[in-house]
Design an enzyme around this catalytic site. Structure first.
Site, PDB file in Angstrom:
ATOM      1  N   MET A  37       0.817  -1.213   0.000  1.00  0.00           N
ATOM      2  CA  MET A  37       0.000   0.000   0.000  1.00  0.00           C
ATOM      3  C   MET A  37       0.852   1.267   0.000  1.00  0.00           C
ATOM      4  O   MET A  37       2.041   1.238   0.307  1.00  0.00           O
ATOM      5  CB  MET A  37      -0.916   0.009   1.228  1.00  0.00           C
ATOM      6  CG  MET A  37      -1.944  -1.112   1.250  1.00  0.00           C
ATOM      7  SD  MET A  37      -3.004  -1.079   2.724  1.00  0.00           S
ATOM      8  CE  MET A  37      -4.016   0.369   2.371  1.00  0.00           C
ATOM      9  N   HIS A  38       0.211   2.384  -0.328  1.00  0.00           N
ATOM     10  CA  HIS A  38       0.690   3.747  -0.084  1.00  0.00           C
ATOM     11  C   HIS A  38       1.837   4.224  -0.973  1.00  0.00           C
ATOM     12  O   HIS A  38       2.115   5.422  -1.017  1.00  0.00           O
ATOM     13  CB  HIS A  38       1.130   3.934   1.368  1.00  0.00           C
ATOM     14  CG  HIS A  38       0.164   3.451   2.391  1.00  0.00           C
ATOM     15  ND1 HIS A  38      -1.161   3.834   2.404  1.00  0.00           N
ATOM     16  CD2 HIS A  38       0.327   2.601   3.449  1.00  0.00           C
ATOM     17  CE1 HIS A  38      -1.768   3.256   3.429  1.00  0.00           C
ATOM     18  NE2 HIS A  38      -0.899   2.502   4.074  1.00  0.00           N
TER      19      HIS A  38
ATOM     20  N   ASP B 230      -2.800  -4.891  -0.170  1.00  0.00           N
ATOM     21  CA  ASP B 230      -2.377  -6.170   0.398  1.00  0.00           C
ATOM     22  C   ASP B 230      -3.190  -6.564   1.627  1.00  0.00           C
ATOM     23  O   ASP B 230      -3.556  -7.728   1.800  1.00  0.00           O
ATOM     24  CB  ASP B 230      -0.879  -6.177   0.707  1.00  0.00           C
ATOM     25  CG  ASP B 230      -0.410  -5.020   1.564  1.00  0.00           C
ATOM     26  OD1 ASP B 230      -1.245  -4.206   2.022  1.00  0.00           O
ATOM     27  OD2 ASP B 230       0.818  -4.917   1.777  1.00  0.00           O
TER      28      ASP B 230
END
Length: 499
Positions: free
Chosen positions: A81-82, A240
């Site tokens: 992520m991110h 995820d």
């Protein structure tokens, strides 16, 4: 027999699962790639590594497959992520991706609060502005690399960029978009208000799709490189942790999982997006249709254990390192570890805090330190469970996945510290299995993800909490929570001495 492929784009490697219609993993391939860490707090990757290693991994998967290639009907994704991937007008990458565990953006997080207002920001995004999230990274590039920022026409997250290279189509799906700090989580749309207040053109945000949406076919080039047929369907996939939830059956109220990978996650299903946790835990859109989840994160979970092994037992495997953990009593003979190696996220959004061993004396052996590392990681995850419970959630069963599900002593430790039944599934694939389930659902194999979970997921082992151990850990947990409070300022002062 029909098959789908789950692509799990992790921080250190991409894992590829070939899963059949019975939910069995027919074959698995993993391909690693490096981190780029030029300074303390910096963590980047070259997106081309994701593409090349995924391509090579799928080619290897196909080469070893002895069935009909046409029977592989679709693929989907789980992704770290991110991470910020900036693209120019031709969708070419402008710089290395800045990853989720990069903590250079403390100033930009404060800028967000100053310009948007903390309460307003949380009301829209349901989360705090944290260094690991995507928006502060965008602002960092805008401030520190203005030439690069001026060339940026779009940003996406890691698995979305990989999917673009496989399909030639650019989108972002809701579960990953929720972790950018630019999505109105409840309304499921990009926040023009936040963009305007921060001087960001909202056009930089990619079109939004659902995790199970069919977003096209693979390109002819990708077909030629991998051996997959050009008619293979591609489904959007998810973050995820959202995919880990799907792959653990966290698809109805009350269900919770604990995942211990590089980072550690405690995640619980939410039916809607209107609860108010005041930013104490993350609150994101699920990859399951019209659902949400709350989540607490320990930045250095498995990373703490990897660090301990590489520093003190480099030539040994994990089984050898942890072999004697069961001979050490609860509390590691008075030794306590806090897993703040790269800062912490939940419940302490603090990029300056660092890890501690508390209570060392000359009687302690390596096995005491090893157990204290496991206990410290689990205590950190328990802080999130504590927040969930105090909000009124009932958590009596937790599904354990990742590295924490591979060691019996650690599974029992989780049962005792969490004071909950711990379930280990037959499949430990978590996010990769969740990605495969999205492809299976998208391909029409099942009428719902819940039906898919019933067919794919089976309980393997159950660990019940030991009442005596629960009581000891409750006392120790109170001590653990004091360590952050009493070392936070010390660690800020030590920042001047770190490279």
């Amino acid at each position: 027999m029909k098959y789908v492929i789950g692509v799990d784009l992790g921080t250190s490697a991409v894992k590829l699962l070939l899963v059949n219609k019975n939910g069995e993993v027919a074959h698995e391939v993993s391909k690693s790639y490096p981190l780029i860490q030029e300074k303390t707090g910096y963590s980047e990757q070259d997106p081309e590594e994701w593409v090349s290693q995924t391509t090579a991994g799928i080619a290897e998967l196909i080469e070893t497959f002895d069935g009909e290639i046409n029977d592989i009907e679709g693929l989907s994704f789980s992704g770290q992520m991110h991470g910020l991937v900036l693209l120019d007008e031709n969708n070419d990458v402008l710089r290395n991706a800045i990853l989720w565990n990069d903590t250079r953006t403390t100033k930009q997080c404060q800028d967000i609060y100053d310009q948007v207002g903390k309460e307003k920001f949380i009301s829209i995004t349901k989360n705090l502005a944290l260094e690991g999230f995507t928006l502060p990274k965008i602002l960092w590039v805008k401030e520190n690399e203005p030439d690069t920022y001026q060339k940026a026409k779009t940003f996406v997250l890691p698995k979305d960029y990989l999917r673009y290279r496989i399909t030639g189509k650019l989108q972002m799906e809701y579960s990953d978009a929720a972790g950018t700090s630019l999505l109105d989580v409840g309304s499921k749309k990009w926040s023009k208000e936040i963009c305007d207040l921060l001087g960001i053109d909202i056009s930089i945000c990619a079109p939004l799709v659902n995790s199970h949406d069919n977003v096209g076919k693979i390109t002819a080039d990708f077909s030629n490189q991998t051996g997959l047929v050009a008619t293979t369907d591609v489904f959007a996939g998810g973050a995820d942790n959202a995919c880990g939830a799907i792959g653990s059956g966290i698809l109805s109220p009350g269900k919770t999982f604990a995942s211990i990978g590089t980072s550690g996650v405690v995640l619980s299903y939410e039916e809607n997006g209107d609860k108010d946790y005041e930013g104490k835990v993350h609150y994101f859109n699920h990859s399951a249709p019209n659902a949400y989840y709350t989540m607490g994160v320990t930045l250095s979970a498995g990373h703490s254990l990897n660090w301990f092994k590489n520093t003190f037992a480099e030539d040994e495997d994990f089984d050898t390192l942890l072999n004697e953990v069961g001979t050490v009593p609860v509390g590691s003979n008075g030794l306590l570890f806090t897993p703040y190696l790269v800062g912490e996220r939940t419940p302490h959004a603090d990029s300056s805090i660092r890890a501690s061993f508390i209570g060392m004396d000359s009687s302690h052996k390596r096995k005491d330190f090893a157990r204290s590392v496991l206990e410290g990681i689990t205590f950190s995850l328990n802080e999130s469970i504590d927040i969930f419970r105090k909000s009124g959630k009932t958590i009596d069963t937790i599904y354990s996945i990742g590295g924490g599900a591979k060691n019996e002593e650690w599974l029992q430790m989780q049962a005792d510290i969490f004071d909950a039944k711990i379930v280990k599934l037959t499949s430990e694939q978590g996010p990769g299995m969740g990605a495969a389930m999205l492809a299976a659902f998208g391909s029409g194999w099942f009428s719902s993800l819940e039906e898919c979970a019933d067919a794919f997921l089976t309980e393997a082992e159950v660990y019940q909490p030991n009442k005596e151990n629960v009581e000891k850990y409750e006392k120790l947990f109170k001590v653990y929570k004091q360590v952050y409070v009493q070392t936070a300022d010390l660690n800020k002062q030590l920042m001047d001495f770190r490279n």
